[in-house]
Design an enzyme around this catalytic site. Structure first.
Site, PDB file in Angstrom:
ATOM      1  CG  HIS A  17      17.486 -22.297   9.552  1.00 51.71           C
ATOM      2  ND1 HIS A  17      17.270 -23.611   9.192  1.00 51.71           N
ATOM      3  CD2 HIS A  17      16.786 -22.116  10.704  1.00 51.71           C
ATOM      4  CE1 HIS A  17      16.490 -24.203  10.084  1.00 51.71           C
ATOM      5  NE2 HIS A  17      16.162 -23.312  11.010  1.00 51.71           N
ATOM      6  CE  LYS A  41      12.696 -28.040  17.668  1.00 49.49           C
ATOM      7  NZ  LYS A  41      12.625 -27.106  16.535  1.00 49.49           N
ATOM      8  NE  ARG A  95       9.441 -20.899  11.378  1.00 48.15           N
ATOM      9  CZ  ARG A  95       9.880 -22.063  11.802  1.00 48.15           C
ATOM     10  NH1 ARG A  95      10.071 -23.026  10.952  1.00 48.15           N
ATOM     11  NH2 ARG A  95      10.126 -22.260  13.073  1.00 48.15           N
TER      12      ARG A  95
HETATM   13  P1  ADP Z   1      12.768 -25.387  13.093  1.00 51.10           P
HETATM   14  O1  ADP Z   1      11.531 -24.798  13.734  1.00 51.10           O
HETATM   15  O2  ADP Z   1      12.732 -25.284  11.583  1.00 51.10           O
HETATM   16  O3  ADP Z   1      13.139 -26.738  13.630  1.00 51.10           O
HETATM   17  P2  ADP Z   1      15.120 -24.189  14.434  1.00 51.10           P
HETATM   18  O4  ADP Z   1      15.007 -24.626  15.835  1.00 51.10           O
HETATM   19  O5  ADP Z   1      16.303 -24.693  13.700  1.00 51.10           O
HETATM   20  O6  ADP Z   1      13.860 -24.414  13.506  1.00 51.10           O
HETATM   21  O7  ADP Z   1      15.026 -22.615  14.337  1.00 51.10           O
HETATM   22  C1  ADP Z   1      16.002 -21.725  14.753  1.00 51.10           C
HETATM   23  C2  ADP Z   1      15.496 -20.331  14.572  1.00 51.10           C
HETATM   24  O8  ADP Z   1      15.270 -20.096  13.185  1.00 51.10           O
HETATM   25  C3  ADP Z   1      14.185 -19.997  15.271  1.00 51.10           C
HETATM   26  O9  ADP Z   1      14.264 -18.650  15.705  1.00 51.10           O
HETATM   27  C4  ADP Z   1      13.158 -20.142  14.166  1.00 51.10           C
HETATM   28  O10 ADP Z   1      12.001 -19.356  14.410  1.00 51.10           O
HETATM   29  C5  ADP Z   1      13.951 -19.630  12.979  1.00 51.10           C
HETATM   30  N1  ADP Z   1      13.478 -20.158  11.715  1.00 51.10           N
HETATM   31  C6  ADP Z   1      13.304 -21.453  11.373  1.00 51.10           C
HETATM   32  N2  ADP Z   1      12.851 -21.565  10.097  1.00 51.10           N
HETATM   33  C7  ADP Z   1      12.721 -20.288   9.630  1.00 51.10           C
HETATM   34  C8  ADP Z   1      12.255 -19.716   8.392  1.00 51.10           C
HETATM   35  N3  ADP Z   1      11.818 -20.474   7.402  1.00 51.10           N
HETATM   36  N4  ADP Z   1      12.276 -18.367   8.277  1.00 51.10           N
HETATM   37  C9  ADP Z   1      12.689 -17.598   9.301  1.00 51.10           C
HETATM   38  N5  ADP Z   1      13.120 -18.066  10.500  1.00 51.10           N
HETATM   39  C10 ADP Z   1      13.135 -19.384  10.662  1.00 51.10           C
END
Ligand code: ADP
Length: 167
Positions: A17, A41, A95
């Site tokens: 993030h 979630k 990802r």
């Molecule tokens: P998670 O899937 O880890 O629970 P979130 O709901 O917090 O993630 O994700 C918020 C945004 O950040 C989404 O667009 C998700 O694709 C992106 N994201 C999550 N982890 C990564 C990562 N390791 N690299 C790039 N983007 C990410």
């Protein structure tokens, strides 16, 4: 002025993030990192804890005047918040192809609900494309070392919280 919003659960924030936040902040005049609630979630950490983790992880950027990053929290319909803040762009991280189907659907739905809502996808960094909040939580729960995956300012708090919960 171009305002972008990067919404997510951030439950908790990871280096994946942080990488997206730092890159997106360079592309727009203002970036709002939005801690939101995904009804499918149930979160491990409260919204206040997730905001606090982001603030501590990003303290250096948040106190640099030329870096225009704001952290906020919202529990209603995302697009209502987007309109209220007069934003132009939604930032999402991708990802792998597995992220794409869901994120593409969300991008189309958001555009349908608000014509000006453009989604910009940033590809994950090679170093963090395997990283997810849920994987970090699983490792921490069993006492594993998560210091390579989350900022050092929050790693101990995450581990302590999860190891207490799992007894
Ligand atoms: P998670 O899937 O880890 O629970 P979130 O709901 O917090 O993630 O994700 C918020 C945004 O950040 C989404 O667009 C998700 O694709 C992106 N994201 C999550 N982890 C990564 C990562 N390791 N690299 C790039 N983007 C990410």
């Amino acid at each position: 002025m171009k305002t972008a919003i990067y919404p997510g659960s951030f439950d908790p924030v990871t280096y994946g993030h942080i990488d997206i936040i730092e890159r997106a902040a360079k592309l727009f005049d203002r970036l709002i990192v939005l801690v939101s609630t995904n009804p499918t979630k149930p979160p491990t950490f409260s919204p206040a804890q997730r905001v606090d983790f982001l603030q501590r992880s990003l303290r250096k950027s948040l106190t640099t005047p030329e870096v225009n990053i704001e952290i906020d929290c919202h529990s209603g319909l995302f697009i209502d918040y987007f309109k209220k803040r007069g934003a132009n762009v939604i930032v999402k991280g991708l990802r792998a192809m597995s992220d794409f189907e869901y994120e593409f659907q969300m991008a189309l739905l958001n555009k349908d609900m608000c014509l000006g809502a453009e989604t910009v996808f940033l590809s994950a960094n090679v170093a963090s494309m395997f990283l997810s909040s849920s994987a970090v939580k699983q490792i921490a729960q069993f006492g594993g070392d998560i210091s390579a995956f989350v900022p050092h300012q929050i790693a101990d708090d995450i581990t302590n919280h999860l190891s207490t919960r799992s007894g």
